[in-house]
Enzyme design. Structure first.
Site, short mmCIF file in Angstrom:
data_model
loop_
_atom_site.label_atom_id
_atom_site.label_comp_id
_atom_site.label_asym_id
_atom_site.label_seq_id
_atom_site.Cartn_x
_atom_site.Cartn_y
_atom_site.Cartn_z
N HIS A 53 0.83 -1.20 0.00
CA HIS A 53 0.00 0.00 0.00
C HIS A 53 0.87 1.26 0.00
O HIS A 53 1.26 1.73 1.06
CB HIS A 53 -0.90 0.00 1.23
N HIS B 230 -3.91 3.18 -3.42
CA HIS B 230 -4.08 2.63 -2.08
C HIS B 230 -3.40 1.28 -1.88
O HIS B 230 -2.60 1.12 -0.97
CB HIS B 230 -5.58 2.49 -1.74
N GLU C 86 -18.56 -3.57 23.99
CA GLU C 86 -17.74 -4.79 24.06
C GLU C 86 -16.57 -4.74 23.09
O GLU C 86 -15.46 -5.19 23.39
CB GLU C 86 -18.59 -6.03 23.74
N HIS D 246 -29.56 -14.50 23.85
CA HIS D 246 -28.62 -14.37 24.96
C HIS D 246 -27.98 -15.70 25.37
O HIS D 246 -27.21 -15.75 26.32
CB HIS D 246 -29.31 -13.75 26.18
#
Lengths: 686, 686
Positions: free
Chosen positions: B58, B288, B433, B495
């Site tokens: 890159h 890129h 999280e 859950h």
């Protein structure tokens, strides 16, 4: 269990001609403030009772949002509780899914097929009222929520679908997507990603209410959450209002205001008090996730002015108000049906039907690309060719990539693209895999479209919560994951999936297909399109692979069986089970083993475990044989292959992280060349 | 391969007494603007050559950020390239990890053990210069990056660690954390989460430069990214500046300004041009991810005024400037060593050493809780008791939960907590999280601390990218995942983890431990603390479990072997392999099988596959036996168990999504009661 029509292509239009009323549709139905008060009080009492009876659940949110919900279901949303698949209904998403008692209460009162008895069975085995809302399980539940932030992003997907559908069919589609999201939703990264996309696409049909009670499980949001949410959403180009979430007039006015803003999604920050209306628990995090207790409920009902003698006590007056509301909403519905019948006819009706019926796979097959035997093409590139057909033949086919379209080969020329506030059939998700998966689910929940997403296989990790929910909810989300192994090469271990096949196969109800060549890639797409009860993951190579010459071999159509013999002899000494880019290596090694050593090797192309598992025992036995020497060849961890190959098989797999090196060096290092495979097997057979 | 000292507890202080210079530390070392120009030009040429030689990589980002990097490495950052583990060094994170050619160029020039030859082996097998930066692999690389947004969040973890360390030891710790992040990083949700936490905690030691080149892989950011990033970061309480990323003075001044802001993290939005300095590729997304090509490189070098004859041509003058820079930085380093020796002595030195040496596990063991045999306690609660000891005995023990501390039992009384701009040893991550995992890795990269995070097992999905990177980078991140199975009960399938044990075990170098009772929970913690080359995941029950009476049984200390016999007879007819909450059920069934049917069942408690796999073949054979009838009992999918049990074993497992119902009903439905297990085995043995 309630049996819904298939969501992705739910017909939406019952086809019946209702009596209708040609009066001006009234958005503001005549429900008085006193009536709202009575409804909200009833909803609070009901929610407390529901959770108490189950001895499990979340009362704080339902009490805090009862006022908002009462306004939404009476004065704002258009719906017909007797036709839950009406295409132009407003959608409601409970992003804060733990507040399910609120949703079930509202659905019951609004006339959905959800009785008081159902509410009494909250969180019990097999009931219509599970702990968190589940799509396809409860009438009126639009999305499966609970994992925070998912519902928020699902709504963005619905808004995209609505936008596309109204683009195709005009103002016959003109509804809104409403959601209630809590502090937890606002903190999740998936929300940030989805909000940024929604603002970028100017999705004015989104109206989200943020239940800002400033309480989370650990306590006040001061512990972890002091950002300025309003300013943040303004930075995403959202229209932001702030209101008192317990003031009916402010709730209604702010929503009507939001409806007027056509070029921005709306966030209404509603300051609320968690457990509002309870006797002693208002504002306390302890009301979040446990029943309030009989004593507190009694005191709360007294404070609210409810009857305290019985639980699940819904005053007749409340039912009567909702009957009135239902009649009013029925007028809107009937009027829409009339409009639909007058506007959507002839060719437009045919086009409509093509959106809302499943595609004719065999017809489609005739248009799919054919690849030259022996030529070389990466399966990602073959998939790109398939996409050209799908975009052309299926007007309701949409999808996009998380800023990797040139690499995932998911850009197709002459198809409208999203960008600069415009929604197109090729979506630009930006580097937002997490939201991509959840938005994709939102499109699938909405119905009418077949949609895919695309990124590198290793980045499936970023969107795993969404993939799981698609599987759980039975959505036809299609995932294109390219760069599927160590053969990614120089980008190295951060970009090389090794465990991802195993961890995908682990998700129940997810079909994971890793085609071995261009022809199997076509069949993988067909399998994904034909599946209507769950998601499909198609795993594709970065590197070129030979198009296997099928002369004297099984057709790639056998992919539908999950595994099939692709190379064999009259008898065999050995069976190789292989997938994807390792199949042609396996065949190459088999040929050499026979020519040079007289070893007869059967090669099984094994693109999809889940499809194979569905075959008859005798078919499976025929393919795998019994008591064979077996070799598994797959450029990923071996976990789970023991099921088919036995624990004593030889595993030519990758049970460590990859390496940054050119493809050929990687292949040699990990033993994935015809030479290395040949040598390994010769040694094994000796 | 370069062999680094252990990061988590890297000593940091070489203990040698250097000659030092007591002059005032000069932040602004005398590198002139012309010299910067020369350096930046050289870095551009070098980066182009590195990528071209590898024929992969890159170049766009290194060219776009060469000016920023030149200022950072010469005029801003304090480091000693000969002591890469100096505790008070400024940290640099390349969050846009694909720009590794830039980082390697800077490390080479700054005197790290990275030769031109190493740069020439970019992206080759076994080289020091892999495609994306890898921690512990290349001298001077502070974090493994590549998956976008991770580095951004890692830096927040480092800033937290720095803050805590300076809290403990005063101004001997006073460095900054710098990062370069790109448009992609800004779009990722993990960045949003981490940025919100950083603002909340007022982490003034964070200085991030946003390489805003407005180009992504699919094209202009207009396609998908039109939010106002500056305003967004202001909403998180960051200090925001906007500069021309190619103007040396603006770069330097803005960083010095950011250093002065002590109560806010800083974002410097640097407007850059991707591939800046190239002949024809400036501003193009095509720069890129692919080499520029010989022709373009030649033209670019001409434009830049570099020598075009040879590649990898670093002018002597550049080395000479960096030698000067190195000497200057050495003064700062030496001065710090002096300060350290004068300030950190006696008791403070002992405390320091306790941070930077591994804990004495056997000593710790004496303080760990003892549980009453036969009593009942959830393993999450037992873990909570262990945490009380760890917080007390280990001053460098820190951790936190994603807003589930009351449920994960990770709140410990009388320990300083984070919140309201204060960093404590108990962190409040909020419902984030994803960032939690990455911040946790940042703390581990930083060193000096042992740290854990906690949430529900099912939400591991949200933080999976971080868990994978911890395993790949060999970090001692410890994950506490509670509510580990269908026994979550009423919260239902959203859950209830069912596939999560399998998908955790699938990650290489991750120890997954599911203890069967309180005693094994203690041992699980010990195993996690003792491990210094990778992460450990401890999976804990929501429900109460009996503390198994070990009289006549193996000690829970045998957990260290991964699997051991917990119930047996002189001979056995059957072997049960079981983990976690199913072990006591297995023992209960075994007792009944013997008493009622005379069937002798060996029960193996099998808490950790990875530890078991490390045992000798003879030990493994002793435990598993050979040719046995085997039953696997685990409340999760069966995938992978065939490895130990054979494909023909009986699997009492959960191979579908869970249900919303009370625990007892769940147990009965899925067959996890002593009765059901007994019946199933009796049938099997018949």
């Amino acid at each position: 269990m309630y049996n819904f029509s298939k969501p992705a292509l739910s017909p939406g239009v019952p086809g019946l001609s209702f009596n209708f009323n040609n009066e001006k549709m009234e958005k503001n139905m005549p429900v008085t403030s006193d009536e709202l008060k009575l409804i909200a009080r009833t909803v609070r009492a009901l929610s407390m009772d529901i959770v108490q009876k189950a001895n499990s659940g979340h009362p704080g949110m339902p009490l805090g949002c009862a006022d908002i919900a009462s306004v939404l279901w009476t004065k704002i949303m258009n719906y017909n509780s007797e036709d839950t698949s009406w295409v132009n209904r407003d959608r409601f998403i409970l992003s804060a899914g733990h507040g399910s008692a609120l949703l079930y209460s509202m659905l019951h009162l609004s006339g959905y097929s959800l009785t008081l008895d159902d509410l009494k069975k909250f969180r019990q085995m097999g009931s219509l009222t599970p702990g968190h809302p589940e799509f396809r399980h409860t009438p009126g539940v639009e999305t499966t929520t609970g994992p925070l932030g998912q519902g928020f992003a699902n709504g963005v997907g619905m808004a995209i679908a609505e936008n596309l559908l109204s683009g195709e069919f005009g103002d016959i589609i003109d509804h809104y997507i409403y959601a209630i999201a809590g502090d937890g939703c606002m903190m999740e990264g998936v929300t940030s990603e989805a909000a940024s996309i929604a603002g970028h696409l100017k999705l004015g049909n989104l109206i989200y209410i943020y239940d800002s009670n400033r309480i989370t499980i650990e306590g006040s949001t001061d512990l972890a959450f002091s950002e300025n949410v309003g300013k943040r959403f303004e930075s995403y180009n959202w229209h932001v209002q702030e209101i008192d979430g317990h003031n009916f007039a402010e709730i209604e006015t702010s929503i009507l205001e939001a409806q007027k803003v056509k070029d921005k999604p709306s966030l209404i920050i509603a300051r609320t008090v968690i457990a509002k209306g309870s006797a002693c628990m208002e504002g306390s995090e302890e009301s979040h996730g446990a029943p309030l207790g009989e004593k507190e409920i009694k005191a709360s009902k007294e404070k609210l002015g409810c009857s305290c003698e019985t639980s699940f006590d819904v005053p007749e007056e409340v039912y009567s108000i909702f009957k009135r509301v239902k009649n009013e909403k029925k007028k809107v519905y009937d009027s829409w049906q009339m409009k639909f019948n007058s506007k959507i006819k002839n060719e437009l009706k045919e086009k409509w039907d093509s959106f809302f019926t499943r595609p004719d796979i065999e017809k489609l097959r005739n248009h799919l690309p054919v690849f030259e035997k022996g030529s070389k093409i990466a399966t990602r590139a073959a998939s790109g060719k398939v996409l050209e057909t799908l975009y052309k033949e299926l007007p309701n086919f949409i999808g996009g990539s998380a800023d990797l379209a040139p690499s995932t080969k998911t850009m197709v020329k002459n198809i409208s693209e999203s960008g600069n506030g415009k929604v197109g059939r090729i979506l630009h998700y930006g580097v937002r895999e997490n939201a991509m998966g959840s938005i994709q689910n939102g499109i699938a929940y909405y119905g009418g479209f077949i949609n895919f997403s695309a990124t590198f296989f290793v980045f499936m990790d970023y969107m795993r919560p969404a993939v799981r929910l698609a599987a759980l909810s039975g959505l036809q989300s299609i995932y294109i994951y390219t760069h599927d192994s160590i053969f990614v090469g120089e980008d190295g271990p951060t970009h090389q999936p090794v465990e991802h096949l195993a961890v995908s196969r682990a998700i129940p109800n997810l079909n994971v297909i890793r085609p071995c060549d261009a022809d199997e890639t076509v069949e993988a797409w067909i399998a994904a399109l034909a599946r209507d009860n769950g998601p499909t993951l198609i795993v594709l190579s970065r590197q070129n692979l030979p198009v296997i010459d099928r002369t004297g071999r099984a057709s790639a159509k056998d992919l539908v069986k999950g595994g099939y013999i692709i190379h064999d002899y009259d008898t065999h000494d050995l069976v190789i089970l292989s997938t994807g880019s390792e199949v042609h290596l396996s065949i190459g090694a088999a040929v050499r083993l026979f020519t040079e050593k007289g070893i007869r090797t059967r090669v099984v192309s094994f693109p999809c475990w889940e499809l194979f598992d569905k075959q008859s025992e005798s078919y499976k036995k025929d393919i795998l044989g019994t008591g064979n020497k077996t070799v598994v060849i797959e450029a990923g961890i071996k976990m789970g292959w023991e099921k088919y190959a036995g624990e004593n098989a030889v595993f030519i797999t990758v049970d460590e992280f990859g390496k940054s090196a050119p493809e050929a060096d990687i292949a040699d290092y990990f033993g994935f060349t015809i030479n290395k495979i040949f040598e390994r097997i010769v040694k094994y057979m000796a």
